[in-house]
Design an enzyme around this catalytic site. Sequence first.
Site, mmCIF file in Angstrom:
data_model
loop_
_atom_site.group_PDB
_atom_site.id
_atom_site.type_symbol
_atom_site.label_atom_id
_atom_site.label_comp_id
_atom_site.label_asym_id
_atom_site.label_seq_id
_atom_site.Cartn_x
_atom_site.Cartn_y
_atom_site.Cartn_z
ATOM 1 N N ASP A 24 59.534 -12.274 13.240
ATOM 2 C CA ASP A 24 60.045 -11.156 12.447
ATOM 3 C C ASP A 24 60.874 -11.663 11.279
ATOM 4 O O ASP A 24 62.092 -11.487 11.232
ATOM 5 C CB ASP A 24 60.870 -10.221 13.324
ATOM 6 C CG ASP A 24 61.287 -8.986 12.539
ATOM 7 O OD1 ASP A 24 60.729 -8.755 11.450
ATOM 8 O OD2 ASP A 24 62.173 -8.259 13.021
ATOM 9 N N LEU A 25 60.184 -12.311 10.350
ATOM 10 C CA LEU A 25 60.862 -12.751 9.127
ATOM 11 C C LEU A 25 60.780 -11.672 8.064
ATOM 12 O O LEU A 25 61.298 -11.833 6.968
ATOM 13 C CB LEU A 25 60.233 -14.052 8.625
ATOM 14 C CG LEU A 25 60.507 -15.256 9.530
ATOM 15 C CD1 LEU A 25 59.580 -16.411 9.190
ATOM 16 C CD2 LEU A 25 61.962 -15.686 9.383
ATOM 17 N N LYS A 26 60.106 -10.573 8.380
ATOM 18 C CA LYS A 26 59.899 -9.502 7.398
ATOM 19 C C LYS A 26 59.512 -10.102 6.046
ATOM 20 O O LYS A 26 60.164 -9.880 5.024
ATOM 21 C CB LYS A 26 61.120 -8.597 7.291
ATOM 22 C CG LYS A 26 61.357 -7.788 8.565
ATOM 23 C CD LYS A 26 62.306 -6.629 8.381
ATOM 24 C CE LYS A 26 62.406 -5.801 9.653
ATOM 25 N NZ LYS A 26 62.904 -6.569 10.821
ATOM 26 N N LEU A 27 58.415 -10.835 6.057
ATOM 27 C CA LEU A 27 57.949 -11.508 4.841
ATOM 28 C C LEU A 27 57.816 -10.501 3.708
ATOM 29 O O LEU A 27 57.268 -9.410 3.899
ATOM 30 C CB LEU A 27 56.606 -12.191 5.102
ATOM 31 C CG LEU A 27 56.594 -13.287 6.165
ATOM 32 C CD1 LEU A 27 55.180 -13.865 6.307
ATOM 33 C CD2 LEU A 27 57.587 -14.383 5.848
ATOM 34 N N GLY A 80 70.415 3.515 18.439
ATOM 35 C CA GLY A 80 70.514 4.957 18.645
ATOM 36 C C GLY A 80 69.362 5.680 19.326
ATOM 37 O O GLY A 80 69.554 6.777 19.842
#
Lengths: 224, 224
Positions: free
Chosen positions: B62-65, B178
């Site tokens: 999950d490097l959110k490229l 949440g």
Amino acid sequence: MGEGPRLIAALDNPRAQLGPLAGSLRDVVVGFKVGMPVLVAKGIGALRELRDAAGDSLIIADLKLADIGDVMVRTAEVLKGYVDVVIAHSFVGHAGALDKLKEYLDREGLKLALVTSMSHEGSYEFYDRELISVESLVARLRPWGLVAPATRPWIVRRLRDDLGSEFRILAPGIGTQGAVPGSALCAGADYEIVGRSIVEATNPRVAAEELLRAQEEAIKRCRA
Amino acid sequence: MGEGPRLIAALDNPRAQLGPLAGSLRDVVVGFKVGMPVLVAKGIGALRELRDAAGDSLIIADLKLADIGDVMVRTAEVLKGYVDVVIAHSFVGHAGALDKLKEYLDREGLKLALVTSMSHEGSYEFYDRELISVESLVARLRPWGLVAPATRPWIVRRLRDDLGSEFRILAPGIGTQGAVPGSALCAGADYEIVGRSIVEATNPRVAAEELLRAQEEAIKRCRA
């Protein structure tokens, strides 16, 4: 800005020896940008090596942070002590994201540079449609710098015209990606970021010196 | 999807011992998501340790490229061999960015999961305004999975309704952020991603088992 060096070297090759490379370039460039491939391959050790070799040059962590605030802050905590500037994406927005990151970076004396548009064609598909909102975000968040594409100088020009001289504009896209050295400076950028044309050159220092000369000539022409 | 585990553990704490943690959770969760703080702090060594401990569980980088195609591909080259799924942002667009990444991942047998919306409030400022364009991109690019916020179940529901059952939907935001366990599954997600409620628990395995039970009860209720 003054008339010092206006070149930032992007060290994006995981196989490059960052220390020697930075050592040979540090008095030619104003700073070094380290991208994700290098940071993931080498971890924080790469930044330690770079910090030791870079002297007073700016070190810019180009992870293009684009997560919720807590995750970006935790990443910045890891980078702290090794870098001067952290790049994040405008696109994640202010509330619960860039607000938290900016607060953390201010507290730690680190600088934020926000991506406002990108150098590839796909930047048209989302980013550039939102440029007005990106500008509003910049005016509100007041980061140290903006990242804007040398490949689209009219965006650099527009950011400078709309937002004034408070923000440093850093322009990637020079060289292999297509923009000519000096073109982004003429459009209003403060620094041009060059990667492959420097780090893949037989002699990176000579390549950087040639780029500096090309920048100077371009500035002379566009100011004439 | 089947009725197997629907929980993904987010290992986002740079101080956590990934190997032992993954070993204790691997038969309770379907996979592990590793975020940027851990990957930057520990480098590729962290993934090696995780790969050894995780067995057949999915490992999600999950490097959110969110970069130009070449840089995302070079990052994926570093991750290859250690992870099964790579997460990238929709908003960098197709041309010169996700097209190149997808082509590389397909060739290497890796899966792409695209962020379509995020769990924090700032997602309204840019991302959610572009949801129609994001959906068009998804339909064109056909990634393995989509990341959509459990904190906004109507977005999960809409993606499922609009795009059909071809895409796995991975929903972060359960627990500390949440959303209630099971709520995203009821809205149409395949997997719920939980971080702090698991990894900061005194006994992470017990916490994960409790979350699984809460998911099952929620599903029973929403299908009743």
